[in-house]
Design a protein around this motif. Structure first.
Motif, PDB file in Angstrom:
ATOM      1  N   LYS A 157       0.915  -1.341  -0.226  1.00 42.80           N
ATOM      2  CA  LYS A 157      -0.308   0.227   0.065  1.00 42.80           C
ATOM      3  C   LYS A 157       0.763   1.243  -0.098  1.00 42.80           C
ATOM      4  CE  LYS A 157      -3.243  -0.066   3.339  1.00 42.80           C
ATOM      5  NZ  LYS A 157      -3.911  -0.221   4.320  1.00 42.80           N
ATOM      6  N   ALA A 158       2.022   1.257   0.843  1.00 50.38           N
ATOM      7  CA  ALA A 158       2.971   2.454   0.816  1.00 50.38           C
ATOM      8  C   ALA A 158       3.488   2.857  -0.433  1.00 50.38           C
ATOM      9  CB  ALA A 158       4.106   2.096   2.045  1.00 50.38           C
ATOM     10  N   MET A 159       3.921   1.649  -1.252  1.00 49.29           N
ATOM     11  CA  MET A 159       4.400   1.736  -2.388  1.00 49.29           C
ATOM     12  C   MET A 159       3.565   2.340  -3.439  1.00 49.29           C
ATOM     13  SD  MET A 159       7.641   0.711  -2.337  1.00 49.29           S
ATOM     14  CE  MET A 159       8.021   0.647  -4.051  1.00 49.29           C
ATOM     15  N   VAL A 160       2.161   1.849  -3.558  1.00 50.34           N
ATOM     16  CA  VAL A 160       1.476   2.418  -4.237  1.00 50.34           C
ATOM     17  C   VAL A 160       1.135   3.926  -4.098  1.00 50.34           C
ATOM     18  CG1 VAL A 160      -1.186   2.712  -4.982  1.00 50.34           C
ATOM     19  CG2 VAL A 160      -0.062   0.495  -4.736  1.00 50.34           C
ATOM     20  N   GLU A 162       3.339   6.121  -2.969  1.00 51.54           N
ATOM     21  CA  GLU A 162       4.403   6.628  -3.182  1.00 51.54           C
ATOM     22  C   GLU A 162       4.410   6.985  -4.820  1.00 51.54           C
ATOM     23  OE1 GLU A 162       9.487   6.398  -3.071  1.00 51.54           O
ATOM     24  OE2 GLU A 162       8.147   4.989  -1.909  1.00 51.54           O
ATOM     25  N   ARG A 163       4.135   5.813  -5.741  1.00 46.84           N
ATOM     26  CA  ARG A 163       4.053   5.732  -6.883  1.00 46.84           C
ATOM     27  C   ARG A 163       2.956   7.113  -7.603  1.00 46.84           C
ATOM     28  NH1 ARG A 163       4.872   2.313 -11.137  1.00 46.84           N
ATOM     29  NH2 ARG A 163       3.576   2.460 -12.875  1.00 46.84           N
ATOM     30  N   TRP A 315      14.706   0.792  -5.380  1.00 44.67           N
ATOM     31  CA  TRP A 315      14.944   1.670  -4.356  1.00 44.67           C
ATOM     32  C   TRP A 315      14.956   3.072  -4.649  1.00 44.67           C
ATOM     33  CZ3 TRP A 315      19.406  -1.846  -3.513  1.00 44.67           C
ATOM     34  CH2 TRP A 315      18.985  -3.152  -2.773  1.00 44.67           C
ATOM     35  N   LYS A 316      14.938   3.978  -3.845  1.00 44.23           N
ATOM     36  CA  LYS A 316      15.176   5.411  -4.118  1.00 44.23           C
ATOM     37  C   LYS A 316      16.363   5.740  -4.954  1.00 44.23           C
ATOM     38  CE  LYS A 316      15.542   9.770  -1.545  1.00 44.23           C
ATOM     39  NZ  LYS A 316      15.789  10.623  -0.166  1.00 44.23           N
ATOM     40  N   GLU A 317      17.492   4.966  -4.532  1.00 53.57           N
ATOM     41  CA  GLU A 317      18.552   5.203  -5.382  1.00 53.57           C
ATOM     42  C   GLU A 317      18.475   4.888  -7.146  1.00 53.57           C
ATOM     43  OE1 GLU A 317      19.418   4.538  -1.207  1.00 53.57           O
ATOM     44  OE2 GLU A 317      18.400   3.556  -2.561  1.00 53.57           O
ATOM     45  N   ASP A 318      17.554   3.938  -7.155  1.00 51.14           N
ATOM     46  CA  ASP A 318      17.415   3.428  -8.582  1.00 51.14           C
ATOM     47  C   ASP A 318      16.405   4.743  -9.058  1.00 51.14           C
ATOM     48  OD1 ASP A 318      18.400   0.863  -8.063  1.00 51.14           O
ATOM     49  OD2 ASP A 318      16.612   0.323  -7.025  1.00 51.14           O
ATOM     50  N   VAL A 319      15.545   5.127  -8.598  1.00 51.83           N
ATOM     51  CA  VAL A 319      14.695   6.348  -8.928  1.00 51.83           C
ATOM     52  C   VAL A 319      15.597   7.386  -9.300  1.00 51.83           C
ATOM     53  CG1 VAL A 319      12.709   7.581  -8.762  1.00 51.83           C
ATOM     54  CG2 VAL A 319      12.678   5.260  -8.045  1.00 51.83           C
ATOM     55  N   GLN A 320      16.394   7.886  -8.392  1.00 52.76           N
ATOM     56  CA  GLN A 320      17.316   8.780  -8.793  1.00 52.76           C
ATOM     57  C   GLN A 320      18.368   8.696  -9.701  1.00 52.76           C
ATOM     58  OE1 GLN A 320      18.982   9.237  -4.749  1.00 52.76           O
ATOM     59  NE2 GLN A 320      17.264  10.453  -3.926  1.00 52.76           N
ATOM     60  N   ALA A 321      18.768   7.678  -9.931  1.00 55.80           N
ATOM     61  CA  ALA A 321      19.759   7.414 -11.041  1.00 55.80           C
ATOM     62  C   ALA A 321      18.999   7.286 -12.393  1.00 55.80           C
ATOM     63  CB  ALA A 321      20.363   5.975 -10.691  1.00 55.80           C
ATOM     64  N   LEU A 338       9.549   4.654 -11.711  1.00 54.23           N
ATOM     65  CA  LEU A 338       8.666   5.105 -10.548  1.00 54.23           C
ATOM     66  C   LEU A 338       8.544   3.940  -9.538  1.00 54.23           C
ATOM     67  CD1 LEU A 338       5.789   6.240 -12.910  1.00 54.23           C
ATOM     68  CD2 LEU A 338       7.234   7.748 -11.591  1.00 54.23           C
ATOM     69  N   ALA A 339       8.124   4.648  -8.196  1.00 53.02           N
ATOM     70  CA  ALA A 339       8.030   3.877  -6.894  1.00 53.02           C
ATOM     71  C   ALA A 339       7.013   2.760  -7.366  1.00 53.02           C
ATOM     72  CB  ALA A 339       7.430   4.604  -5.813  1.00 53.02           C
TER      73      ALA A 339
END
Length: 788
Positions: A157-160, A162-163, A315-321, A338-339
């Motif tokens: 649910k948290a991932m949804v 955030e996305r 992960w956050k690092e993947d999205v930033q990269a 995306l998340a």
């Protein structure tokens, strides 16, 4: 000047008229310049921003590429699945509040509007528990359907959320950008302030209108009104149950949370050959205590999973990269993350992520014209591996402890070459860990790569702690490429080639084994035969004899002659101390000292004693089974180094390097390796505690060259105090010697060896007695699969 004007324009009215005309022309000139700048200089970017502000878009999913084995068998693919999705408002908790508000208003129509905010909220709160209970019941039912716990459901649910928040942010920025730029242009242009030409009240009113126009654009985005999958790839029983509950909710007169649930078609990453049941493995050629005329039926789980890898949430690092961007400009990146997206976690899924992933499509709808525009998704490309999954399955079955070879057997005694300081500790019947690599010499193709203990999808799903938190066995580690081991006597073949090529050993020269290298020191740098048989020695030996009998003193002498610098350089040429770049990111470089002079600041100083020790594969050096197999492949090719590969799409011939080894040294090495396997005095010839039973038997018409090794190893400690560091105070759980066996296989009619098989068994003890029978069975497996 004033008189001149009066002379040409005598009328006051005409003079004022001309002044107004000139002022108007000046204003028009400035406006024309501004229009020209906006149209020509910034027209393209502003047009894109305006289009983004006046458009709605939704994403079209892509398909991840397949992973195939060398014979075209599908190892990983996206497959259709049924998902259970829940409306975003239910996921955020807003649905229960809205339903309670609707019920409160319906029950109190006359006075609801007249209530104060606090009174309305209090009334709504009295209705909300009933709807909260519905939502809570929904979550419990979904956990049952998906066979997951509540913590996992909350994570999804948290991932949804955030996305959706990320998508919302992208849309908000796109919609704001056009109006923000227009507001800035009302304030100033390149040469000064535009608002100076307007009255203050008009400037302020223009800003108010811009703000008002913007507020109208923030209608809810589609993702905030849509359903999002919380359960993926559910079985038919769950699908039928969910559809029944949804149908009942939609026909009910009162609000029901199941009306906010839907069953949608989706896709799941499948590994169709991950489990092979009842694989038949012949036992007739096993050592006598394990031999049988009846084959074993072995179930292999997690087939090739160390190599293939799986997917994980980004992960956050993947999205930033690699950020996602759906705007219509040059920075658009529909392949970004995306998340809630999935990404390769390890293995080929990770190393080939950019190839396999593909990019989403985009469907645009323009609000002013209602025109639709579709950008089709780009599917990920297929990847073909060099792995033969059938051979991989057989090797993995052979290395299952239940088969018998990868657990301590009575004949696996302490090897005469083993160190005295670290006796073998695993007890009778205890499972052993290790790795195997099968390499094609001709092109560097990795035909099989096995690490044990393995991991399986079932294990990751049902008992993940057994994968991530087992410090003793570290099943997640791919020991074939991601753990270094002392090489032991297996490096003697490399040292011999180096010494002959550098002219530190004459081809026919004999070196006398005196049992210990230093005449006055009988406790250090001793030969294994001196230690094991009460002072015996090998006497004078030629190079092939020294390889066959694995004489330490012979190679201690070569190490001394080469010197530390030259020995380290040669090991580096054979690939030690550098990753092979086989195609997996988890690969390590092993360990090899840098060049040795102690005058070099920051470099560890090693000298003659280290060279003597490293010449027999001990001391400050570690290599992986992949590096070992590739080094022996270099010898088999006559000194040509090639990059091994796991992915067929990556060519290796371009990186071939010729070490220009001495042909005589190569000949002596092959002679010694052949004798080590086929002669009675060879250390890889027979199992000493089974009445001389041959290690490699029932293999006619096959020329086998090989070397066993028993390498003293540092004790295995676990982080018993959980401080994140391994120190001498931590508990020892394993100690002893690593068991090695590496062979070259030459088929009838071939001029040179075609395949390399390298096996290491952690803390297994005797190289010949422990690793040797594993190699022997792998050769039988290769014969069954048509390679020999």
């Amino acid at each position: 000047m004033h008189s001149v004007v009066r002379e040409f324009i005598p009328s006051m009215f005409q003079r004022r008229l001309w002044l107004l005309i000139i002022a108007a022309m000046a204003v028009c000139a400035v406006m024309l310049a501004q229009i020209t700048r906006l149209s020509l200089v910034q027209g393209a970017s502003m047009r894109i921003e305006s289009e983004n502000a006046l458009s709605q878009w939704k994403l079209i999913p892509t398909i991840r590429g397949r992973i195939l084995d060398t014979k075209g068998r599908v190892l990983a693919e996206d497959r259709p699945s049924d998902d259970i999705a829940v409306n975003y408002r239910v996921i955020t908790g807003e649905w229960a509040y809205l339903m309670a508000k609707r019920a409160a208003r319906a029950s109190n129509v006359a006075r609801f509007i007249e209530m104060s905010y606090e009174e309305r909220e209090k009334l709504i709160a009295s209705y909300q528990p009933a709807f909260d209970a519905q939502v809570e019941s929904l979550w419990k039912t979904l956990c049952e359907m998906g066979r997951i716990n509540r913590a996992e459901l909350e994570r999804r649910k948290a991932m949804v959320k955030e996305r959706v928040q990320q998508i919302s942010s992208h849309l908000m920025l796109a919609r704001w950008s056009a109006e923000q730029r227009r507001r800035e242009q009302l304030k100033k242009n390149e040469s000064g302030r535009v608002q100076a030409w307007l009255p203050d009240w008009l400037t302020e009113r223009t800003m108010e209108l811009a703000d008002a126009d913007q507020s109208d654009q923030f209608e809810e985005i589609r993702e905030e009104q849509a359903g999002h999958p919380l359960l993926q790839n559910v079985d038919n029983v769950a699908v039928i149950r969910a559809k029944r509950l949804v149908a009942a909710a939609e026909s009910a007169k009162l609000p029901n949370v199941w009306s906010q649930v839907s069953v949608i078609s989706s896709k799941v990453r499948a590994y169709p050959l991950e489990t092979v049941k009842n694989l038949e493995i012949d036992r007739s050629s096993l050592p006598t205590p394990l031999a049988s005329s009846r084959p074993s039926n072995v179930t292999v789980e997690g087939l090739g999973l160390h190599v293939l890898g799986i997917l994980r949430d980004v992960w956050k690092e993947d999205v930033q990269a690699r950020p996602f961007n759906a705007e219509q400009n040059d920075s658009a990146n529909l392949g970004g993350y995306l998340a809630g997206d999935l990404i390769g976690a390890w293995g080929v899924e990770r190393s080939q992520e950019a190839v396999l992933r593909g990019a989403r499509g985009r469907q645009m709808r323009y609000l002013d014209t209602q025109k639709q525009e579709i950008l089709e998704p780009v599917p990920g490309r297929d990847i073909t591996l060099t792995l033969d999954i059938a051979l991989q399955a057989r090797v993995q079955a052979i290395m299952e402890p239940s088969f018998g070879l990868m657990k301590v057997q009575p004949w696996q005694s302490k090897d005469p070459e083993a160190s005295e300081e670290q006796p073998m500790k695993p007890s009778l019947g205890e499972a052993l860990n290790g790795a195997a690599v099968v390499l094609d010499v001709s092109n560097g193709d990795v035909l099989a790569m096995v690490s044990t203990p393995g991991i399986s999808l079932r294990q990751l799903r049902e008992n993940p702690d057994s994968v991530w938190n087992d410090q003793r066995n570290s099943p997640f580690t791919n020991r074939a490429i991601a753990r270094g081991f002392q090489p032991g006597s297996t490096v003697k073949a490399l040292v011999l080639n180096a010494a002959v090529t550098d002219k530190r050993l004459s081809p026919g020269e004999e070196i006398v084994c005196t049992g210990h290298y230093y005449e006055q020191d009988t406790q250090h740098f001793r030969c294994w035969i001196y230690k094991a048989y009460g002072g015996r020695t090998h006497g004078p030996l030629t190079a092939p004899q020294a390889i066959m009998r694995s004489c330490n003193i012979f190679f201690n002498t070569l190490g001394d002659r080469l010197g530390a610098d030259r020995l380290v350089w040669w090991y580096g040429q054979f690939g030690l101390g550098s990753p092979t770049n086989c195609g997996l990111h988890e690969e390590i470089s092993g360990s090899l000292p840098k060049y040795t002079p102690s005058s070099r600041v920051g470099q560890p100083a090693i000298g003659t004693s280290d060279a003597i020790n490293m010449s027999i594969g001990q001391g400050p050096m570690l290599w992986t089974p992949m590096q070992a197999a590739n080094a022996y492949a270099t010898v088999a090719r006559g000194g040509v180094v090639m990059t091994p590969r796991v992915v067929k799409n990556e060519l290796t011939t371009a990186s071939a390097t010729n070490l220009h080894l001495s042909p005589k040294g190569l000949s002596l090495t092959l002679e010694g390796l052949f004798s080590a396997v086929n002669e009675r005095d060879g250390t890889a010839n027979h199992l000493s505690l089974l009445n001389g039973e041959l290690i490699f038997k029932d293999l006619p018409n096959l020329k086998i060259y090989g070397k066993s090794g028993t390498a003293a190893a540092a004790a295995l400690r676990i982080d018993s105090d959980r401080d994140g560091r391994i120190t001498s105070r931590d508990q020892i759980v394993r100690q002893g010697d690593h068991a090695w066996c590496i062979v070259m296989l030459q088929r009838p009619g071939d001029a040179l060896p075609r395949y390399i098989v390298a096996v290491v068994v952690e803390y297994g003890g005797s190289g010949g007695a422990v690793a040797g029978p594993v190699v022997s069975q792998i050769i039988h497996a290769m014969r069954q699969e048509g390679y020999l």
